[in-house]
Write an enzyme that holds these catalytic residues in place. Structure first.
Site, PDB file in Angstrom:
ATOM      1  N   TYR A 193      22.756   5.890 -13.168  1.00 11.92           N
ATOM      2  CA  TYR A 193      21.911   4.871 -13.825  1.00 11.92           C
ATOM      3  C   TYR A 193      21.368   4.062 -12.626  1.00 11.92           C
ATOM      4  CZ  TYR A 193      21.684  -0.311 -15.284  1.00 11.92           C
ATOM      5  OH  TYR A 193      21.134  -1.433 -15.502  1.00 11.92           O
ATOM      6  N   LYS A 248      15.176   2.053 -18.991  1.00  9.66           N
ATOM      7  CA  LYS A 248      16.261   2.166 -19.961  1.00  9.66           C
ATOM      8  C   LYS A 248      15.605   2.571 -21.459  1.00  9.66           C
ATOM      9  CE  LYS A 248      18.806  -1.561 -17.953  1.00  9.66           C
ATOM     10  NZ  LYS A 248      19.246  -3.029 -18.234  1.00  9.66           N
ATOM     11  N   TYR A 308      14.158  -9.373 -22.232  1.00  8.98           N
ATOM     12  CA  TYR A 308      15.369 -10.336 -22.106  1.00  8.98           C
ATOM     13  C   TYR A 308      15.487 -11.572 -23.191  1.00  8.98           C
ATOM     14  CZ  TYR A 308      14.966  -7.873 -17.739  1.00  8.98           C
ATOM     15  OH  TYR A 308      14.810  -6.938 -16.852  1.00  8.98           O
ATOM     16  N   SER A 363      14.788  -1.981 -15.259  1.00 13.05           N
ATOM     17  CA  SER A 363      15.166  -1.763 -16.806  1.00 13.05           C
ATOM     18  C   SER A 363      14.159  -0.981 -17.729  1.00 13.05           C
ATOM     19  CB  SER A 363      15.353  -3.167 -17.528  1.00 13.05           C
ATOM     20  OG  SER A 363      16.737  -3.630 -17.053  1.00 13.05           O
ATOM     21  N   VAL A 386      13.600  -5.892 -13.558  1.00 15.09           N
ATOM     22  CA  VAL A 386      13.612  -7.032 -12.374  1.00 15.09           C
ATOM     23  C   VAL A 386      12.842  -6.809 -11.173  1.00 15.09           C
ATOM     24  CG1 VAL A 386      16.032  -7.835 -13.054  1.00 15.09           C
ATOM     25  CG2 VAL A 386      15.750  -5.859 -11.351  1.00 15.09           C
TER      26      VAL A 386
HETATM   27  N1  GLU Z   1      18.968  -1.948 -12.148  1.00 19.03           N
HETATM   28  C1  GLU Z   1      18.997  -3.387 -12.567  1.00 19.03           C
HETATM   29  C2  GLU Z   1      20.627  -3.909 -12.826  1.00 19.03           C
HETATM   30  O1  GLU Z   1      21.329  -3.005 -13.249  1.00 19.03           O
HETATM   31  C3  GLU Z   1      18.225  -3.236 -13.814  1.00 19.03           C
HETATM   32  C4  GLU Z   1      18.110  -4.585 -14.149  1.00 19.03           C
HETATM   33  C5  GLU Z   1      17.013  -4.975 -15.024  1.00 19.03           C
HETATM   34  O2  GLU Z   1      15.811  -4.464 -14.629  1.00 19.03           O
HETATM   35  O3  GLU Z   1      17.067  -5.763 -16.093  1.00 19.03           O
HETATM   36  O4  GLU Z   1      20.968  -4.895 -12.566  1.00 19.03           O
END
Ligand code: GLU
Length: 319
Positions: A203, A76, A255, A73, A273
């Site tokens: 993604y 992002k 989060y 994430s 994650v």
């Molecule tokens: N590639 C992971 C997913 O989409 C990223 C989630 C994350 O790091 O919060 O579940």
């Protein structure tokens, strides 16, 4: 730039950092390594590494700082800035909102309940998938090449690449992300011309970009200086877009523990994650952390403990 300030504290940190890392490492036992992407389950649970970089490129690296991991994430934050550079604010915020959700990062809940199909913000999975669809490029490969070039640019000319095993592992098991993306398609957040599997492939790839703490710290440094790389003096990202990205990091970068993190640490950060955390002290440091063991809210237990210790000892909170 508070030259004196950051130099003095860099020396202070150097002496005490090994002890802080070892004390924080003990908190790895409170969490678990993510396993919903099967390949991530191979990460060493007890690992903890950190890199702190100052504006002249001076570096502190402690613990397992040479361990490589995937951005997940954290990527992002950078795809958001690239989408803003490609589409402007109006273009991006026509597709995603600006509010924290209080729900899980991969939740379907508010997607249907509130403004149908429009994800609440660009850092939850649904929002990040919508943002990925906005990145310019004629083919998924062309989009991914632009994303990698942008990441490499922000990382001071690094040579980052996608970890193919993690990419394949996520792609093969991403039933929930797939369902989110098809829901976005049904609600025309992903337009008619957009192929859902193409967007998902880009993604998953940008989530699977492999990185180290030092490279993460280098990227964070550019955010700490509002888009200007203090080492080269070059403006890499428009200041306004960095401001937007940092606002989301503060509101929802950790989060559903973002509020607690703002109270206890008080600096913009984004976790993933894989157990990575990118954080920054404005005008001072870029920080990269890896600690694969995640707590109940999805953040690295040892990494958050280390940032809490550093922020309270070194007075980092921006508030
Ligand atoms: N590639 C992971 C997913 O989409 C990223 C989630 C994350 O790091 O919060 O579940």
């Amino acid at each position: 730039m508070e030259m004196e300030g950051w130099k003095i504290s860099m020396d202070e940190i150097r002496n005490i950092l090994p002890a802080w890392v070892e004390a924080s490492r003990l908190h790895a036992g409170e969490g678990r390594v993510a396993s919903y992407i099967p390949e991530l389950a191979k990460a060493p649970q007890q690992a903890l590494g950190i890199a702190v970089m100052g504006p002249d490129g001076s570096l502190l690296a402690e613990g397992d700082s040479s361990l490589s991991f995937t951005m997940q994430s954290i990527s992002k934050v950078f795809t958001l800035m690239l989408a803003l550079m490609d589409n402007g604010e109006e273009g991006v915020f026509a597709k995603v909102g600006m509010e924290p959700t209080g729900d899980d990062f991969n939740s379907m809940l508010k997607l249907e309940l509130v403004e149908p199909g429009k994800p609440f913000n660009p850092l939850i999975n649904a929002g990040a998938i919508a943002v990925t669809s906005l990145i310019s490029g004629d083919t998924p490969a062309a989009k991914m090449a632009r994303i990698l070039a942008f990441f490499n640019h922000a990382a001071g000319g690094a040579d980052l690449a996608v970890n193919a095993d993690v990419y394949r592992s996520e792609s093969a098991t991403a039933h929930r992300n797939r369902s989110l993306a098809y829901f976005l398609k049904d609600n025309e957040v992903l337009g008619e011309e957009i192929d859902v599997e193409d967007v998902l492939s880009v993604y998953f790839q940008h989530c699977a970009v492999e990185i180290t703490c030092v490279q993460l710290a280098r990227m964070a440094l550019v955010l700490a200086f509002n888009g200007t790389d203090p080492i080269s003096g070059r403006q890499l990202i428009p200041r306004r877009y960095v401001q937007i990205a940092k606002s989301f990091m503060l509101m929802c970068g950790m989060y559903n523990a973002s509020g607690e993190f703002a109270v206890k640490v008080g600096i913009p950060a984004k976790s993933g994650v894989s157990g990575g955390i990118l954080a920054l002290v404005p005008g001072r440091y870029g920080i990269g952390i890896i600690g694969p063991s995640l707590g109940s809210k999805g953040n690295s237990t040892s990494g958050v403990h280390l940032l809490e210790t550093m922020s309270s000892s070194l007075n980092w909170s921006i508030f």
